[in-house]
Design an enzyme around this catalytic site. Sequence first.
Site, short mmCIF file in Angstrom:
data_model
loop_
_atom_site.label_atom_id
_atom_site.label_comp_id
_atom_site.label_asym_id
_atom_site.label_seq_id
_atom_site.Cartn_x
_atom_site.Cartn_y
_atom_site.Cartn_z
N HIS A 289 0.84 -1.20 0.00
CA HIS A 289 0.00 0.00 0.00
C HIS A 289 0.88 1.25 0.00
O HIS A 289 0.64 2.19 -0.76
CB HIS A 289 -0.91 -0.02 1.24
CG HIS A 289 -1.78 1.19 1.40
ND1 HIS A 289 -3.15 1.16 1.35
CD2 HIS A 289 -1.46 2.48 1.65
CE1 HIS A 289 -3.63 2.38 1.53
NE2 HIS A 289 -2.62 3.21 1.72
N GLU A 290 1.94 1.25 0.84
CA GLU A 290 2.79 2.46 0.93
C GLU A 290 3.68 2.63 -0.29
O GLU A 290 3.87 3.76 -0.77
CB GLU A 290 3.62 2.40 2.21
CG GLU A 290 2.81 2.31 3.51
CD GLU A 290 1.63 3.29 3.58
OE1 GLU A 290 0.61 2.93 4.18
OE2 GLU A 290 1.72 4.40 3.01
C1 LIG Z 1 -11.98 0.70 5.07
N1 LIG Z 1 -11.74 -0.41 5.95
C2 LIG Z 1 -10.85 -0.27 6.97
O1 LIG Z 1 -10.16 0.71 7.17
C3 LIG Z 1 -10.70 -1.46 7.80
C4 LIG Z 1 -11.76 -1.90 8.61
C5 LIG Z 1 -11.59 -3.05 9.40
C6 LIG Z 1 -10.39 -3.74 9.38
C7 LIG Z 1 -9.33 -3.30 8.55
C8 LIG Z 1 -8.04 -4.09 8.51
C9 LIG Z 1 -9.50 -2.16 7.74
N2 LIG Z 1 -8.50 -1.69 6.92
C10 LIG Z 1 -7.41 -0.98 7.34
N3 LIG Z 1 -7.31 -0.68 8.66
C11 LIG Z 1 -6.17 -0.01 9.02
N4 LIG Z 1 -5.99 0.33 10.34
C12 LIG Z 1 -6.88 -0.11 11.37
C13 LIG Z 1 -7.02 0.94 12.45
N5 LIG Z 1 -5.69 1.38 12.91
C14 LIG Z 1 -5.69 2.15 14.09
C15 LIG Z 1 -6.71 3.07 14.35
C16 LIG Z 1 -6.68 3.81 15.52
C17 LIG Z 1 -5.65 3.65 16.45
C18 LIG Z 1 -4.65 2.72 16.21
C19 LIG Z 1 -4.67 1.98 15.03
CL1 LIG Z 1 -3.40 0.81 14.74
C20 LIG Z 1 -4.84 1.88 11.86
C21 LIG Z 1 -4.69 0.88 10.77
N6 LIG Z 1 -5.21 0.36 8.15
C22 LIG Z 1 -5.39 0.01 6.86
N7 LIG Z 1 -4.41 0.30 6.00
C23 LIG Z 1 -4.38 -0.26 4.64
S1 LIG Z 1 -2.66 -0.60 4.37
C24 LIG Z 1 -2.19 0.89 5.25
C25 LIG Z 1 -3.15 0.88 6.45
C26 LIG Z 1 -3.32 2.26 7.07
O2 LIG Z 1 -2.52 2.64 7.91
N8 LIG Z 1 -4.39 2.99 6.68
C27 LIG Z 1 -4.58 4.28 7.27
N9 LIG Z 1 -6.49 -0.65 6.42
NI NI Z 2 -2.48 5.27 1.94
#
Ligand SMILES: CNC(=O)c1cccc(C)c1Nc1nc(N2CCN(c3ccccc3Cl)CC2)nc(N2CSC[C@H]2C(=O)NC)n1
Ligand code: NI
Length: 183
Positions: A153-154
């Site tokens: 993704h990054e």
């Molecule tokens: C639309 N559906 C969804 O978001 C989604 C929905 C359900 C499950 C998943 C798995 C989803 N998907 C997804 N969830 C994440 N987070 C979960 C929340 N978390 C986080 C949030 C708050 C504090 C700490 C933390 Cl740790 C941060 C990370 N991150 C990414 N990505 C895609 S790869 C790069 C990464 C990224 O950092 N994105 C900003 N995807």
């Molecule tokens: Ni991104």
Amino acid sequence: MITMKDIIRDGHPTLRKVAEEVSIPASKEDKQILESMMEYLINSQDPEKAEKFELRGGVGLAAPQINVPKRMIAVHAKDENGQQFSYALFNPKILSHSIEKSYLTGGEGCLSVDEAIPGFVPRNARITVKGIDLDNNEVKLRLKGLMAIIFQHEIDHLNGVMFYDHINTEAPYTPVENAIPID
Ligand SMILES: CNC(=O)c1cccc(C)c1Nc1nc(N2CCN(c3ccccc3Cl)CC2)nc(N2CSC[C@H]2C(=O)NC)n1
Ligand code: NI
């Protein structure tokens, strides 16, 4: 410190540019930028700081997202087994990847995309990545599972690719053919 106001949103031209290689050894300025990207991820995962500075949680960030079209990424995440990964890399490059695919069953989110875009994002299940770390060492990583997804993704951001470019818009939730689902 980086806050959400420094993060450019979908539609900003820089997100569709191919980012430039960072000249190595990295300059003091480039190191400071990459360190601030890592600091953002760490702050965004700290409930107090995230609330105080209104930071959206992220586990990955690419320099184009803060309007710096340079090949730098930061990843700070716990993998499926709860192991902490923390990588800040200059000029990351995918050397090889599996044929097999995998995808996040929750779909993907992106700090540069304000609304949730539904759909599975098919990605390579395993990848080998090389890059230069903040101490100027060459790093070679063999990644699978959630880490492989985040790095792809990054690295996509460095090539002007957004996660939703990979979603099958006719059938966003078609389980990707014999792919590994990641919850
Ligand atoms: C639309 N559906 C969804 O978001 C989604 C929905 C359900 C499950 C998943 C798995 C989803 N998907 C997804 N969830 C994440 N987070 C979960 C929340 N978390 C986080 C949030 C708050 C504090 C700490 C933390 Cl740790 C941060 C990370 N991150 C990414 N990505 C895609 S790869 C790069 C990464 C990224 O950092 N994105 C900003 N995807
Ligand atoms: Ni991104």
